[in-house]
Scaffold this active site. Sequence first.
Site, PDB file in Angstrom:
ATOM      1  N   SER A  23      57.774  94.669  69.529  1.00  0.00           N
ATOM      2  CA  SER A  23      58.872  95.604  69.309  1.00  0.00           C
ATOM      3  C   SER A  23      60.159  95.032  69.878  1.00  0.00           C
ATOM      4  O   SER A  23      60.135  94.269  70.849  1.00  0.00           O
ATOM      5  CB  SER A  23      58.585  96.944  70.003  1.00  0.00           C
ATOM      6  OG  SER A  23      58.684  96.806  71.413  1.00  0.00           O
ATOM      7  N   ASP A  24      61.276  95.358  69.254  1.00  0.00           N
ATOM      8  CA  ASP A  24      62.538  95.114  69.950  1.00  0.00           C
ATOM      9  C   ASP A  24      62.501  95.973  71.208  1.00  0.00           C
ATOM     10  O   ASP A  24      61.741  96.934  71.304  1.00  0.00           O
ATOM     11  CB  ASP A  24      63.728  95.480  69.063  1.00  0.00           C
ATOM     12  CG  ASP A  24      64.993  94.738  69.459  1.00  0.00           C
ATOM     13  OD1 ASP A  24      65.071  94.265  70.618  1.00  0.00           O
ATOM     14  OD2 ASP A  24      65.904  94.621  68.635  1.00  0.00           O
ATOM     15  N   TRP A  25      63.302  95.625  72.191  1.00  0.00           N
ATOM     16  CA  TRP A  25      63.199  96.223  73.515  1.00  0.00           C
ATOM     17  C   TRP A  25      63.545  97.715  73.471  1.00  0.00           C
ATOM     18  O   TRP A  25      64.698  98.103  73.310  1.00  0.00           O
ATOM     19  CB  TRP A  25      64.098  95.463  74.480  1.00  0.00           C
ATOM     20  CG  TRP A  25      63.393  94.337  75.188  1.00  0.00           C
ATOM     21  CD1 TRP A  25      63.395  94.110  76.534  1.00  0.00           C
ATOM     22  CD2 TRP A  25      62.576  93.290  74.629  1.00  0.00           C
ATOM     23  NE1 TRP A  25      62.624  93.000  76.847  1.00  0.00           N
ATOM     24  CE2 TRP A  25      62.114  92.472  75.699  1.00  0.00           C
ATOM     25  CE3 TRP A  25      62.163  92.975  73.341  1.00  0.00           C
ATOM     26  CZ2 TRP A  25      61.283  91.377  75.506  1.00  0.00           C
ATOM     27  CZ3 TRP A  25      61.340  91.868  73.143  1.00  0.00           C
ATOM     28  CH2 TRP A  25      60.917  91.093  74.216  1.00  0.00           C
ATOM     29  N   GLY A  26      62.522  98.549  73.591  1.00  0.00           N
ATOM     30  CA  GLY A  26      62.693  99.990  73.536  1.00  0.00           C
ATOM     31  C   GLY A  26      62.571 100.578  72.144  1.00  0.00           C
ATOM     32  O   GLY A  26      62.925 101.737  71.931  1.00  0.00           O
ATOM     33  N   ALA A  27      62.042  99.805  71.198  1.00  0.00           N
ATOM     34  CA  ALA A  27      61.972 100.268  69.804  1.00  0.00           C
ATOM     35  C   ALA A  27      60.662 100.967  69.460  1.00  0.00           C
ATOM     36  O   ALA A  27      60.507 101.447  68.342  1.00  0.00           O
ATOM     37  CB  ALA A  27      62.178  99.096  68.849  1.00  0.00           C
TER      38      ALA A  27
END
Length: 805
Positions: free
Chosen positions: A226-230
């Site tokens: 995941s993108d960071w926090g996605a």
Amino acid sequence: MNIDKICEQLTIDEKIRLLGGVGDWHTYDCNGKIPSIMMTDGPHGIRKLEQEKVGDIETSKPATCFPTASAIACSWNPAIVKKMGEAIAKEAKKEQISIVLGCGINIKRSPLCGRNFEYFSEDPYLTGKLATEYIEGVQSLGIGTSLKHYAVNSQETRRMTSNSQIDERTLREIYLSAFEEVVKKAKPTSVMASYNRINGEFGARNKYLLTDVLRKEWKYQGGVVSDWGAANDIVSCMKNGLTLEMPDPKGFHTDVLKEAYKDGRITGQELDNWTKNVLQNFVSLHKNIEENYEVDMEEQNQVARKLENESAVLLKNNSVLPIGKEKKVIIIGELARQMRFQGGGSSHIQPTKMTNAIEAIREKGYQVTYIQGYQNEKEELGEKQLQDTIEKLKQEYRKEDCVILYFIGLTESYEGEGYDRKNLKIPQNQEELLAEIAETVGKNHIAAISFGGAPMDFSFEKNVGAILHMYLGGQAVGESVADLISGEVNPSGKLAETIPFSEKDTPAWRYFAPPNDDVEYREGIFVGYRYYETFHVPVKYPFGYGLSYTSFSYSELNVPEVYSGGKIQIRFKIKNIGKVSGAEIVQLYICPIESDVIRSHIELKGFQKIYLHPGEEKEVILELDERSFSVYDVEKKAFSMLSGKYQICIGASVHDLQLKANMEVVGNSYFRNERELFPDYFREQPHGMEISAEQFYQLLGGEPKHDKEKKRGEYTVYDSYQDVVNVSMFGKFVRGVVHIGLKIILRGKSERDPAFKMVKMGVEEGNLEGLIATSGGIATPKLIDMLVYNANKKYLQAFKRLLKK
């Protein structure tokens, strides 16, 4: 590494915990049973932080800052892009990093996207070819990659909650095409799922993208991070194709997964499959770590220099460049001293060295006078500063033996991750000063050296005799400027994107970065030059354009008369007819002559960079195949080569087509006649096809759910922080406290600073569940629940949540 054996040795809790990161950059070691690996930001260098700190994007260890993707794309040279990947991998090995988060291949839908400097092009074919070599270069040394941001991640505004509404054909032909090319050919270690929603579903839990297309159709075997926090709704994410959540879920998602396992929503087989994926595609990279790996950092700097030398684009030259050593050089502009060489955001690198253009030009043996002229971080030009500059210039300038190098372009606050630009303007003080200088000495002895990560307003062209555009050229950009203006290196870069006259001329202008989460891709396949060329919209500089200190001629085009499949060769000759050695980027475009299908009138389908000495001639061979003539048939769910007459065009840019030949293609027919469905497209129009909302929804397969009219009672943890906190007194109180906290965390930074803007927008526009992971533990599940309850007027539930442990 015996994946099956290790999986058997792990407990259920360890397997679940392995699905999320540890801290910002590491994987879990399962209580010492397996190695932990580290990943860091790329894509144009290593950003290894000295410490993990919320909002810190600048205190990384020194590393070579290579040119950004927006720059190296203009090299049109896959071979040197591969060398850049190899060079980055060397520094990753030195720092014992296992995965470099890159490269970024999102298509440049609009020049206003604040993160365009990290992306290659508006064209998927060029993007795919360059990105494939980047990935292969990094992975050739055993370092992993993360191809990003999958998918349709075209803006920074509301990037964590926006909903990209796009029809299937546009999705496949424009926004997924480069991903498909790189996944199939380079097999990246991982693919990074984007923040945004695509047709209603978040990227990190989008079954259609992650499972149906990526896994089943493209046969991808790597990991998905995941993108960071996605990662929203972690159970859905894992079931729909996510492999690893980043960063550390702070126990929140780990607990959710444990609960789902206990109640049977997650099976033991599913958990084992996910565990093995992490072990195979992430943890196993640890075997490539080498202790005491040595890297020659000066050699790395020279690689960065060569990359920029091949990437800079000569946009104008009335015999001002190159500059003879007998000439005196007057350098004006603070961008010559404090050079802009990279963008702001998570890719920000601490360079290992930095020689500015003033020093580098002096080192070439030139007599140099430097005048600051303007200040980078100010918009206004004071009257005294203006007069002092003009007075000093008059004292130094001698018409017969002087050349003025005026440094101009976008400063740091103008573009960066987390926010978009509103227009193409450059700082007003730079334009005002240049106009005064041109009025004083005339334009014929002025060369502009320009900087920026994306297209900007080049109307200052009228005040200069030459423009050498450096984009964001990495730490060796000053040395590269000296190489190019001296003529030791002949500029050979060509634009990988169109530079329009105005943002209002761009195809997505009416639909880009709206004030709500609905983002309608109504321009469809007409992105970049496909739009400008099809609908005859004038531009400042066309796609593929770039000048040289020499000239080239094209001849002897050889094209088969009929094509029905397989690979075919297109042959022609290119000759250097000038007086100095140089490189020409030859470009092959296919142009459907007549069609009942909505198509661009011209598409790039081949290119090659050719180096030639004066008088030298070479034969060029470019290959075409079925995909070169195909569109995505939404009924067949596959690309289909369409029958018809095509023109094969060879040229120096999309506007400069030197050779043309017709060819008959024997293929398939499209499933519908679009002349009847979209008659306006087939009429001559000055500014493009107008597509109605009804027609757009027809392409989408029905009207999507809109986010414009959200009311209290409808908010969820997937909405943005700014939308939720604005509707309740409790939310506004929390917002005030958070704003004060941000100022403390980022003390010393101006609110114009890219780091401040990125962090602030990351909070404001971040979805609430994502903030649990990215806020460093500040945004707790309890606080998030209370914000949502208060926004929905569920005050009793909010009070109960406050009391609950």
